[in-house]
Enzyme design. Structure first.
Site, PDB file in Angstrom:
ATOM      1  N   ASP A   1       1.241   1.632   9.568  1.00  0.00           N
ATOM      2  CA  ASP A   1       0.853   0.941  10.521  1.00  0.00           C
ATOM      3  C   ASP A   1       1.874   0.955  11.659  1.00  0.00           C
ATOM      4  O   ASP A   1       1.524   0.517  12.768  1.00  0.00           O
ATOM      5  CB  ASP A   1       0.664  -0.643  10.028  1.00  0.00           C
ATOM      6  CG  ASP A   1      -0.465  -0.740   9.046  1.00  0.00           C
ATOM      7  OD1 ASP A   1      -1.480   0.152   8.931  1.00  0.00           O
ATOM      8  OD2 ASP A   1      -0.516  -1.731   8.344  1.00  0.00           O
TER       9      ASP A   1
ATOM     10  N   GLY B   1       0.846  -1.102  -0.081  1.00  0.00           N
ATOM     11  CA  GLY B   1       0.118  -0.126   0.138  1.00  0.00           C
ATOM     12  C   GLY B   1       1.091   1.261  -0.045  1.00  0.00           C
ATOM     13  O   GLY B   1       2.172   1.037   0.753  1.00  0.00           O
TER      14      GLY B   1
ATOM     15  N   GLY C   1       6.590  -2.488   3.084  1.00  0.00           N
ATOM     16  CA  GLY C   1       6.025  -2.997   4.558  1.00  0.00           C
ATOM     17  C   GLY C   1       6.855  -4.524   4.479  1.00  0.00           C
ATOM     18  O   GLY C   1       7.291  -4.974   3.704  1.00  0.00           O
TER      19      GLY C   1
HETATM   20  O1  F6P Z   1      -0.814  -1.853   5.441  1.00  0.00           O
HETATM   21  C1  F6P Z   1      -1.501  -0.592   5.259  1.00  0.00           C
HETATM   22  C2  F6P Z   1      -2.981  -0.588   5.337  1.00  0.00           C
HETATM   23  O2  F6P Z   1      -3.486   0.537   5.087  1.00  0.00           O
HETATM   24  C3  F6P Z   1      -3.581  -1.267   6.734  1.00  0.00           C
HETATM   25  O3  F6P Z   1      -3.598  -0.203   7.570  1.00  0.00           O
HETATM   26  C4  F6P Z   1      -4.897  -1.642   6.035  1.00  0.00           C
HETATM   27  O4  F6P Z   1      -5.266  -2.500   6.649  1.00  0.00           O
HETATM   28  C5  F6P Z   1      -4.667  -2.033   4.799  1.00  0.00           C
HETATM   29  O5  F6P Z   1      -3.454  -1.438   4.278  1.00  0.00           O
HETATM   30  C6  F6P Z   1      -5.799  -1.504   3.705  1.00  0.00           C
HETATM   31  O6  F6P Z   1      -5.578  -2.195   2.356  1.00  0.00           O
HETATM   32  P1  F6P Z   1      -6.139  -1.766   1.044  1.00  0.00           P
HETATM   33  O7  F6P Z   1      -5.481  -0.934   0.542  1.00  0.00           O
HETATM   34  O8  F6P Z   1      -5.927  -3.167   0.140  1.00  0.00           O
HETATM   35  O9  F6P Z   1      -7.503  -1.504   1.366  1.00  0.00           O
END
Ligand code: F6P
Length: 365
Positions: free
Chosen positions: A142, A14, A117
């Protein structure tokens, strides 16, 4: 060791505020100080698998320090060791790592800088074992990566979440309501804890401390008795009730890490309205925490980590990631980042400080 001439850079997982600041730092140091060529790999590991890359010029990395997102694109689903391929109506996972590794050779890369990450750095570690010269830069809002005390992006996310708590305070107070703010953080509660303390949340719920709904109700009633007819709950998306489980928002079929958390805020608001008689509302902050310009702290950290990553490359210290420990920029082994999330330790002084000022973690008996 042969002196590197060309390096690649990719941003996996992400996005988060500060990625472009790292790209800028890596590229500027590599080009201006070391005379290296820099190739930007597009869309994370997808660029290695599907051969999408471009040579970066200084003009590409100029003016991007304050920019959110990533100029290279990112992907949360492109894992060369578990690449999703559609087969009829279903999805199967294939190992296409040989193709990805061949791209590193064909792009002429002497080293690869992977910004990401635990998922991205875990893949980087496997590439290292398969012979690719890799260094990492730890990134996630996170803040749950081992080997570094802070990840860039965290401070920006906390600042956005804190502003949300501040804004919810005034409307909660006006309507005598319970306002529940759900923040990200995956299986760790760092964002909820920091934004909750910074915003003066009355109840902070984090995955590391399973909550009892009765304890939260007691806290709300105690506030009522003191004339505080509203309460603010800051809940991490990964928080769990005692003996219960996380709330899952979605399963992403073509991702090797498929579970997306979310929705606990609404569950709690409904429960609290029923049990306390207070009107309750939930707000899910979601991807607002990942977008936009990085804070000054994150810009500084990202710049330092990017510069450190190039130093690691020039010194042949592959298999390491740039890190910050005890306030000093240093490095740590890549495999540490891949070894599961860094959760909040229960003896963290900040937890004690929050309890001292009356914050509930929903676990008081
Ligand atoms: O790891 C970063 C993060 O934003 C988390 O906090 C969250 O659970 C996840 O990614 C959300 O993922 P996506 O962008 O796939 O909705």
């Amino acid at each position: 060791m042969k002196r590197p001439k060309t390096i690649g850079i990719l941003t996996g997982g992400g996005d988060c505020p500060g990625i472009n600041a790292v790209i800028r730092a890596v590229a500027k140091k590599a080009m201006l100080e070391q005379g290296l060529g820099v190739i930007g790999i597009e869309d994370g590991y997808d660029g290695l698998i599907r051969r999408k890359c471009r040579r970066l010029a200084l003009s590409d990395v100029s003016g991007i320090l304050t920019l959110g997102g990533t100029i290279l694109g990112a992907s949360k689903i492109s894992n060369p060791y578990q690449y999703a391929v559609r087969k009829g109506t279903s999805v199967v996972f294939r190992d296409v790592s040989r193709r990805a590794i061949a791209s590193v050779r064909d792009f002429g890369l002497d080293a690869l800088v992977c910004i990401g990450g635990d998922g991205t750095l875990g893949i980087a570690y496997r590439l290292l074992q398969d012979g690719v010269n890799v260094v990492g830069v730890p990134k996630t809002i996170d803040n749950d990566l081992r080997g570094t005390d802070i990840t860039f992006g965290f401070d920006s996310a906390v600042s956005i979440a804190t502003e949300a708590v501040d804004r919810l305070h005034t409307t909660a107070q006006a309507h005598h309501r319970i306002m529940v703010l759900e923040v990200m953080g995956h299986r760790a509660g760092w964002i909820a804890l920091h934004a909750g303390v910074a915003g003066g949340g009355d109840i902070i719920l984090i995955p590391e401390i399973p909550y009892a709904i009765e304890a939260i109700v007691r806290k709300v009633r105690e506030r009522d008795r003191c004339g505080k007819r509203f309460s603010i709950v800051v809940v991490s998306e990964g928080a769990v009730p005692r003996g219960g489980d996380v709330v899952i928002r979605k399963i992403v079929k073509n991702a090797s890490d498929s579970v997306r958390l979310g929705g606990i805020g609404f569950v709690l608001a409904d429960q609290l309205e029923r049990l306390t008689g207070h009107e309750s509302r939930a707000v899910v902050l979601g991807h607002l925490q990942r977008g936009g310009s990085p804070t000054p702290f994150d810009r500084v950290l990202a710049t330092q980590l990017g510069v450190q990553a190039v130093d690691l490359v020039m010194n042949g210290r592959f298999g390491r990631m740039a890190a910050i420990q005890d306030g000093k920029i240093t490095d740590a082994p890549l495999e540490i980042a891949a070894a599961g999330p860094r959760l909040i330790p229960l003896d963290l002084p900040l937890l004690g400080a929050a309890r001292s000022v009356g914050t509930s973690f929903g676990d008081e008996t």
